[in-house]
Design a protein around this motif. Structure first.
Motif, PDB file in Angstrom:
ATOM      1  N   LEU A 355       0.520   2.364 -10.050  1.00  0.00           N
ATOM      2  CA  LEU A 355       1.252   3.365  -9.276  1.00  0.00           C
ATOM      3  C   LEU A 355       0.675   4.768  -9.441  1.00  0.00           C
ATOM      4  O   LEU A 355       0.528   5.517  -8.471  1.00  0.00           O
ATOM      5  CB  LEU A 355       2.732   3.375  -9.691  1.00  0.00           C
ATOM      6  CG  LEU A 355       3.483   2.040  -9.613  1.00  0.00           C
ATOM      7  CD1 LEU A 355       4.934   2.236 -10.026  1.00  0.00           C
ATOM      8  CD2 LEU A 355       3.407   1.458  -8.203  1.00  0.00           C
ATOM      9  N   TRP A 374      -1.542   3.805  -6.203  1.00  0.00           N
ATOM     10  CA  TRP A 374      -0.646   4.163  -5.102  1.00  0.00           C
ATOM     11  C   TRP A 374      -0.651   5.655  -4.805  1.00  0.00           C
ATOM     12  O   TRP A 374      -0.385   6.063  -3.671  1.00  0.00           O
ATOM     13  CB  TRP A 374       0.773   3.677  -5.416  1.00  0.00           C
ATOM     14  CG  TRP A 374       0.950   2.203  -5.164  1.00  0.00           C
ATOM     15  CD1 TRP A 374      -0.004   1.246  -5.214  1.00  0.00           C
ATOM     16  CD2 TRP A 374       2.171   1.536  -4.815  1.00  0.00           C
ATOM     17  NE1 TRP A 374       0.521   0.009  -4.934  1.00  0.00           N
ATOM     18  CE2 TRP A 374       1.865   0.161  -4.688  1.00  0.00           C
ATOM     19  CE3 TRP A 374       3.488   1.956  -4.636  1.00  0.00           C
ATOM     20  CZ2 TRP A 374       2.828  -0.787  -4.360  1.00  0.00           C
ATOM     21  CZ3 TRP A 374       4.449   1.010  -4.307  1.00  0.00           C
ATOM     22  CH2 TRP A 374       4.126  -0.345  -4.165  1.00  0.00           C
ATOM     23  N   HIS A 377      -2.924   5.979  -2.189  1.00  0.00           N
ATOM     24  CA  HIS A 377      -2.663   5.033  -1.092  1.00  0.00           C
ATOM     25  C   HIS A 377      -3.516   3.765  -1.195  1.00  0.00           C
ATOM     26  O   HIS A 377      -3.833   3.138  -0.188  1.00  0.00           O
ATOM     27  CB  HIS A 377      -2.897   5.705   0.273  1.00  0.00           C
ATOM     28  CG  HIS A 377      -2.187   7.016   0.407  1.00  0.00           C
ATOM     29  ND1 HIS A 377      -0.812   7.120   0.445  1.00  0.00           N
ATOM     30  CD2 HIS A 377      -2.659   8.298   0.478  1.00  0.00           C
ATOM     31  CE1 HIS A 377      -0.459   8.395   0.554  1.00  0.00           C
ATOM     32  NE2 HIS A 377      -1.553   9.130   0.560  1.00  0.00           N
ATOM     33  N   HIS A 378      -3.868   3.407  -2.415  1.00  0.00           N
ATOM     34  CA  HIS A 378      -4.605   2.163  -2.640  1.00  0.00           C
ATOM     35  C   HIS A 378      -3.584   1.100  -3.044  1.00  0.00           C
ATOM     36  O   HIS A 378      -3.412   0.772  -4.215  1.00  0.00           O
ATOM     37  CB  HIS A 378      -5.667   2.378  -3.721  1.00  0.00           C
ATOM     38  CG  HIS A 378      -6.601   1.225  -3.903  1.00  0.00           C
ATOM     39  ND1 HIS A 378      -6.909   0.695  -5.127  1.00  0.00           N
ATOM     40  CD2 HIS A 378      -7.295   0.480  -3.002  1.00  0.00           C
ATOM     41  CE1 HIS A 378      -7.754  -0.302  -4.989  1.00  0.00           C
ATOM     42  NE2 HIS A 378      -7.996  -0.457  -3.706  1.00  0.00           N
ATOM     43  N   TRP A 379      -2.907   0.537  -2.062  1.00  0.00           N
ATOM     44  CA  TRP A 379      -1.726  -0.296  -2.300  1.00  0.00           C
ATOM     45  C   TRP A 379      -2.044  -1.608  -2.996  1.00  0.00           C
ATOM     46  O   TRP A 379      -1.225  -2.134  -3.757  1.00  0.00           O
ATOM     47  CB  TRP A 379      -1.011  -0.574  -0.969  1.00  0.00           C
ATOM     48  CG  TRP A 379      -0.825   0.628  -0.115  1.00  0.00           C
ATOM     49  CD1 TRP A 379      -1.385   0.858   1.104  1.00  0.00           C
ATOM     50  CD2 TRP A 379      -0.050   1.800  -0.427  1.00  0.00           C
ATOM     51  NE1 TRP A 379      -1.008   2.087   1.595  1.00  0.00           N
ATOM     52  CE2 TRP A 379      -0.188   2.686   0.680  1.00  0.00           C
ATOM     53  CE3 TRP A 379       0.733   2.194  -1.507  1.00  0.00           C
ATOM     54  CZ2 TRP A 379       0.440   3.931   0.719  1.00  0.00           C
ATOM     55  CZ3 TRP A 379       1.358   3.428  -1.462  1.00  0.00           C
ATOM     56  CH2 TRP A 379       1.219   4.283  -0.379  1.00  0.00           C
TER      57      TRP A 379
END
Length: 470
Positions: A355, A374, A377-379
């Motif tokens: 996260l 996260w 935005h690297h989920w």
């Protein structure tokens, strides 16, 4: 002969490969990693003191002694084939080969961890990680295991459990490394593997004599040892996390900052959760929380910013505190709550790293290229971290159980001590040596000592000491 020389201007070390191409090593980075190695070593007796303080005095010495046995046995295993199995440059996605058997050829070539330091420096640094991991797991043998078979277990467990997990996590060919797993200093190889192994050991050994009765409702025999062990661990953790940058750079400094902050918040959080129960300020609670915070920040220490460390500490101090109740649900005598502190703490750290990891923090060393978590935005990073955590949990538990049961059916290799040894204490039964005086030991096992008998006992001990010195 090693093909090295020094620069004339800065005296940095230069190594030449087989084609004559130079590779420059900064002596400052080498010194930093060697110093970090020494800091990690001091954590090993730190674990021993921490565990010893939490137990009854008749088992106090055996836990400190066991920490040093772990350092010695695993150091030999690492030399023999451990380093090669974990960091061979021809490794598979799961385990290495014996290319570096007995450290053959491990000299001045660039290391698997960084091309800024030679392999020999990286080897001894990683040896300390390999030594402390089973030391953490062996807290599960407290008060009910034979020491001889434990030596065999240390060698076998390091070979079949730690080395493969270290390989898939940190070796450039390892499946988790290739997938993009973020584990800066050992969330899965060190903490999840050791914490889960401790659960498997507890299940195998069974419950201590008197489990579930007032007999085991004792307080820690030496809270000073608990604090001393925590000091050693907290101090050494700067080398554990900061040293994992493998260079004296901004990323190492950031790792030290978040390490200290997570430990501080974790200790305060656990202590406050305990305060709500008895309205007492618990030193043991604070120390337990500090360790939980250190465990949780380990995988993310080189990836996250300082504000995130507050969340790491709070979540570790909360989740690990309540996880100590799992042993009652599972009906397992996890004497020192190792599964709750290390395995659960390691999982918490892995998830939070998915996260909070930031690409901007990774680039503090000017080298890393991972896209972060996260925050950036690297989920998919959460899925990778969960896969790594589940793999570590399941592999360590399964393999540890298999090792224990195979040893159980080998004559003389069963870890479980006899009931008589448990009553007398492992220190006396297995070692014949004691952490404290004989009078205290007799009181511990239920002998009543009147004033006259105690005086006679002290005179006898004094006489024996005089004879020994003479």
């Amino acid at each position: 002969m090693v093909n090295v020389t020094y620069t004339t201007s800065s005296s940095d070390l230069i190594w030449y490969d087989s084609n004559g191409n130079p590779v420059l090593y900064n002596l400052g980075d080498i010194s930093f990693v060697l110093l970090s190695m020494a800091l990690v070593f001091i954590m090993i007796p730190g674990v021993g003191f921490f565990y010893s303080g939490l137990l009854r005095r008749k088992n106090a010495l055996s836990m400190i002694f066991m920490s040093m046995l772990s350092a010695a046995m695993v150091s030999f295993q690492w030399f023999f084939w451990g380093y090669s199995l974990a960091f061979s440059d021809t490794a598979s996605a799961f385990i290495g080969d014996l290319k570096f058997f007995c450290l053959k050829g491990v000299l001045a070539q660039p290391s698997a961890g960084s091309n800024r330091i030679p392999a020999l420096v990286f080897c001894i640094y990683q040896c300390m990680f390999a030594a402390i991991t089973p030391c953490i797991a062996l807290g599960a043998i407290a008060e009910r295991a034979r020491l001889g078979p434990v030596l065999v277990f240390l060698f076998v467990w390091s070979t079949l459990v730690y080395d493969p997990i270290a390989c898939w996590t940190w070796n450039p060919n390892g499946w988790s490394f290739v997938l993009g797993g973020l584990d800066f200093a050992g969330g899965t190889p060190v903490h999840i593997s050791s914490g889960t192994a401790a659960l498997a050991i507890s299940v195998y050994l069974g419950k201590r004599r008197g489990y579930g009765t007032e007999r085991l409702a004792y307080k820690p025999q030496n809270t000073t040892y608990v604090i001393l062990g925590t000091v050693f661990l907290w101090f050494g953790w700067f080398g554990f996390n900061g040293g994992s940058a493998l260079s004296a750079n901004l990323r190492a400094a950031q790792a030290c900052i978040v390490t200290n902050l997570a430990a501080s918040v974790g200790g305060l959080t656990w202590m406050l959760w305990d305060y709500r129960l008895e309205r007492k300020w618990s030193a043991v609670g604070f120390c337990s929380g500090a360790i939980a915070g250190l465990v949780a920040i380990t995988p993310g220490s080189g990836f996250v910013g300082s504000p995130a460390a507050v969340c790491y500490g709070f979540m570790a101090g909360t989740v690990c505190n309540f996880a100590t109740k799992l042993k009652y649900i599972l009906h397992v005598d996890d004497t020192l709550d190792i599964f709750a502190s290390h395995a659960i703490g390691g999982v918490v750290g892995n998830i939070l790293t998915a996260l909070f990891a930031q690409h901007s923090v990774l680039t503090f060393d000017g080298i890393a290229t991972n896209p972060g978590g996260w925050f950036d935005h690297h989920w998919i990073q959460l899925g990778i971290q969960l896969a790594d955590s589940v793999a570590g949990l399941s592999y360590s538990f399964t393999m540890t159980t298999v090792i224990l049961w195979i040893m159980h059916f080998i004559p003389g290799m069963s870890l479980r001590a006899s009931e008589e040894a448990e009553i007398l204490g492992i220190d006396d039964a297995e070692m014949g040596e004691f952490a404290y005086d004989y009078v205290g030991l007799e009181q511990e096992i239920g002998h009543s000592i009147g004033p006259q008998k105690q005086e006679d006992k002290e005179k006898t001990i004094s006489s024996q000491n005089d004879e020994h010195h003479a």
